[in-house]
Every structure is written in C-alpha cells, then in structure tokens.
Design a protein around this motif. Sequence first.
Motif, PDB file in Angstrom:
ATOM      1  N   ASP A  61      36.809 130.044  39.101  1.00  0.00           N
ATOM      2  CA  ASP A  61      37.382 128.712  39.306  1.00  0.00           C
ATOM      3  C   ASP A  61      36.758 128.066  40.537  1.00  0.00           C
ATOM      4  O   ASP A  61      36.597 128.727  41.573  1.00  0.00           O
ATOM      5  N   VAL A  62      36.458 126.773  40.443  1.00  0.00           N
ATOM      6  CA  VAL A  62      35.931 126.018  41.579  1.00  0.00           C
ATOM      7  C   VAL A  62      36.610 124.650  41.617  1.00  0.00           C
ATOM      8  O   VAL A  62      36.701 123.967  40.594  1.00  0.00           O
ATOM      9  N   ILE A  63      37.098 124.275  42.790  1.00  0.00           N
ATOM     10  CA  ILE A  63      37.635 122.930  43.023  1.00  0.00           C
ATOM     11  C   ILE A  63      36.558 122.113  43.718  1.00  0.00           C
ATOM     12  O   ILE A  63      36.035 122.513  44.761  1.00  0.00           O
ATOM     13  N   VAL A  64      36.233 120.974  43.153  1.00  0.00           N
ATOM     14  CA  VAL A  64      35.148 120.121  43.670  1.00  0.00           C
ATOM     15  C   VAL A  64      35.746 118.880  44.320  1.00  0.00           C
ATOM     16  O   VAL A  64      36.689 118.286  43.789  1.00  0.00           O
TER      17      VAL A  64
ATOM     18  N   ALA B 191      34.993 110.408  47.540  1.00  0.00           N
ATOM     19  CA  ALA B 191      35.078 109.345  46.530  1.00  0.00           C
ATOM     20  C   ALA B 191      35.073 109.944  45.131  1.00  0.00           C
ATOM     21  O   ALA B 191      34.313 110.884  44.860  1.00  0.00           O
ATOM     22  N   PRO B 192      35.881 109.415  44.216  1.00  0.00           N
ATOM     23  CA  PRO B 192      35.956 109.971  42.855  1.00  0.00           C
ATOM     24  C   PRO B 192      34.599 110.038  42.158  1.00  0.00           C
ATOM     25  O   PRO B 192      34.310 111.007  41.445  1.00  0.00           O
ATOM     26  N   GLU B 193      33.762 109.017  42.362  1.00  0.00           N
ATOM     27  CA  GLU B 193      32.462 109.027  41.686  1.00  0.00           C
ATOM     28  C   GLU B 193      31.560 110.123  42.254  1.00  0.00           C
ATOM     29  O   GLU B 193      30.751 110.714  41.523  1.00  0.00           O
ATOM     30  N   VAL B 194      31.704 110.426  43.551  1.00  0.00           N
ATOM     31  CA  VAL B 194      30.927 111.508  44.152  1.00  0.00           C
ATOM     32  C   VAL B 194      31.408 112.855  43.601  1.00  0.00           C
ATOM     33  O   VAL B 194      30.601 113.725  43.249  1.00  0.00           O
ATOM     34  N   ALA B 195      32.740 113.017  43.535  1.00  0.00           N
ATOM     35  CA  ALA B 195      33.293 114.256  42.982  1.00  0.00           C
ATOM     36  C   ALA B 195      32.847 114.452  41.537  1.00  0.00           C
ATOM     37  O   ALA B 195      32.522 115.570  41.120  1.00  0.00           O
ATOM     38  N   ALA B 196      32.814 113.356  40.768  1.00  0.00           N
ATOM     39  CA  ALA B 196      32.399 113.448  39.361  1.00  0.00           C
ATOM     40  C   ALA B 196      30.942 113.899  39.256  1.00  0.00           C
ATOM     41  O   ALA B 196      30.594 114.698  38.375  1.00  0.00           O
TER      42      ALA B 196
END
Length: 453
Positions: free
Chosen positions: A301-304, A351-356
């Motif tokens: 499991d990895v949380i980004v 930022a959500p787009e960076v996480a994506a």
Amino acid sequence: MKTEPRKVAFYTLGCKLNFSETATLARRFDEGGFVRAARGERADICIINTCSVTDHADKKCRHTVRRAVRENPGAFVAVTGCYAQLRPQELAEIEGVDLVIGNQEKGTLYEQVVRMLTQGDRQIEVHTCATEEIRSFFAAFSTGDRTRAFLKVQDGCDYRCAYCTIPDARGGSRNLPVAEIVSEAEQIAARGVREVVLTGVNIGDFGRTTGESFFDLIRALERVEGIERYRISSIEPNLLTDSIIDFCAGSAKFMPHFHIPLQAGNDGVLRRMRRRYDTARFAERIGRVREARPDVFIGIDVIVGFPGETEGDFNETFRFLAEEIRPAYLHLFPYSVRPGTPAAELPDRVAPEVAAERVAKLGALSARLHEAFCSRFTGEVRPVLFESTVRGGQMTGFTDNYIRVMAPYRREQVNRIVPVKLDSVVSPEANGSGYAGGETFVTGVLSDESTPD
C-alpha cells in the motif's frame, strides 16, 4: 393465503472485512425466512454496509444509499458500517433511510430490522455510541464464493496514524479467542471452501483482548482439516515477525503471499504519518520474507500526496519501490483529508493534480513490476485454484503465489487445486477472453493428468 417472503438487497462498500460482515448478515436474513433480491429486482429491505476510509468513499456511500432508496421505493433501508458510525446524522437526513446503526451494534442489525418491521413504525432510529464504547466483536465470514472465503479474525486498531479515522470508526483492537476462530474456520471448511483469506483492521495485533498472538492463531488454523490455502490480507511491517515469516515459509497451507503497507518510501513522510517503522526497517523485513520464500508475491500500500510531500520526497518513494523493494503489486491511494485527524491540520497540501500525476507514475510502475513478477514464473508448473466464473470459454484462478492464470474452461477443475504450466503473460484484451482490462494474466496449460484432487 400464503404471503411471499420479503426480498432483501445487500450493498457492501470498502474492504474485505466489510464483505465478510455483510455475508454474515445475509445468512441471518436467509435463516429468518427472507430471500435475497436478484440483481435488478426490486427489494423490500435494503442493507447497506458502508466505508469511510476516504472522502471519495464517503461520497460513494451517500450515492449508494440514495440509489437504493430511489430504485426500491417504499423499501426499509438500514445503513451500518464505518460511515454510519462516524457520520450517523448525515445518513439519517437522507429521505427514505429508516435505521442507522454503528459498529458497536452491527451484529444486532437483523434483530433491529425485524423488530421495526414487526412494529410497523417507520420512525427513523439511530443507534451509535462513542468510540471508546465500541467493544463488541461481530464474528463474520463470507460464503458467496465456494472457492474462497474471507474470515474476520480481528477488529479495531490501537494505532493512531495521522491520516486515519478507522480507530474512531471501529474502536480499539480486539478479537475472539483462537479456539472460537478455529470453529469459524471449521464451519467454512464444511461448506467446501478451499481457500480462506484472514481479514481484520490490524491482524498482526491479534491477541490484545485474549492474551494470545497472531502466531498462535495461524498455527491453530494450519490444523483445520478441509482448508487447503490461507492468505493473510494485510499485516503491518513492524508486526511481521521472524516466527510468522518462517512458519508461513514452511507451511503447506499458508501461501507465499504477503500484503504489507508501506504508505511512503521517505522517512520524513513516514514520521509525519506517525508510522511505526522507517524505510530501513521496511526493507529489512521484505528481505527477510524473500530470504525465506524467494517466490513470494508481495503487495504494498502507498499513500500519494500526503501533506508536505515534496517532489523530492515522491522521487525517493519511487526509487525505493522501483529499485530497492520491487514488489509484485502496488495498491495506491491519493491522500484524502479526513476531518478530525492530525493530518487534516498539516500545512503544505499537495495539489490534487500533482497527486494525480504521482499516482499515475506509480500506477505505471506497478503494471511493469507485476508483469515482471509474472514473467519470472512462465515455463513453471504451479498449483492453481480455479474459480467458477467463466467468460469467453475461459476460467481463471490463482497460483499459490497469487498469479492470476487463465485457461480453457473445464467444469471438473472448478474449486480444485491442479498443476498448471504457466505459458505466457498476456493482457485480457489481447486474449479476447471478455475479462476487463487493467490486469495482467498468465495463460495456463492444464495437463491431461490434472485430475481433481
């Protein structure tokens, strides 16, 4: 005039633990004379077991409840699970919901529904309690698939990771005695199930309430006749002891398959997450597992995008996974703000787009690692437990080390463990089997000597 039995629809969101609990609730309704609504059939009662691990999970729960109300007008709607425990009033305000019941009383849901139906009073009821009052253990196992069952062995968590609401939703770590869980496994075996997946919130912490250990449990389960395979759904790296590793490596029943949460491959991020290990300890445990079983499947499991995760931090995680750990599979989660957790107050949100973008990079890495793992074993003969689903004339099953194998359908091989020669790695689309994309398969060749065991 004979009345038709009431039809019940069940909805499960979230983890394997929830699936085991829903299956047990469903059996209680079966035993009470209710019948299960077929897919697309209008139900008289809707039971919804919810999840609250991410903001997306919360939204999906609300959507599922509203859909159940809309598609089953007039039905009695009962909602339970983690979202019901954490946000009961949000659910109670949805028009059409009759009962909201938290995790402490989840095991009484059947009795509560029957009582309210018998009384004929559709006044909404909400049954929840404070986290510290959650002490009950709802024993559960799934039985929907004759091949595999999920057996709940532990509930709750005493860890307080910075991002997680599960300790608030499910309470502290607790379990039944080993002897009672063995009895549950014997019931599963009596149903003809060959494989059992051990589930819980933090199963390596087993024994908090009984003075036993997870090692005690797996040694006892090994002796249950009729169960041929066990898998451990997930175990924290700091709880994966040498004794557990060595026992599983030498066991005929515990498969070479571990799912071990990492969450981040950067020590600074791990500290902010309040995890109980660093990358050196994690790598040491992975090395110890592979030393004992070189053919082991390891999922991680990895949380980004955890707050404060810089580009450098992410690159370090990527390098750690790609070059040092090289697991067979990555289970990826973009960080989700959970109100009331310490992480919700941390600065430097990603930022959500960076996480994506980061999730996509790790997703591509996971695909490459999984294909490489499967390719290692082509040409070998491995034991495969085939499942009943057939699509495009093909059936699938898993090897002992969790490689999904696809072979021409043979009814006599279903729910049997048979030797199969692993032929070639192929995508489902290329094979034309009708299976969904996004997953690596290995084609298998069944020998004419592969007779049911």
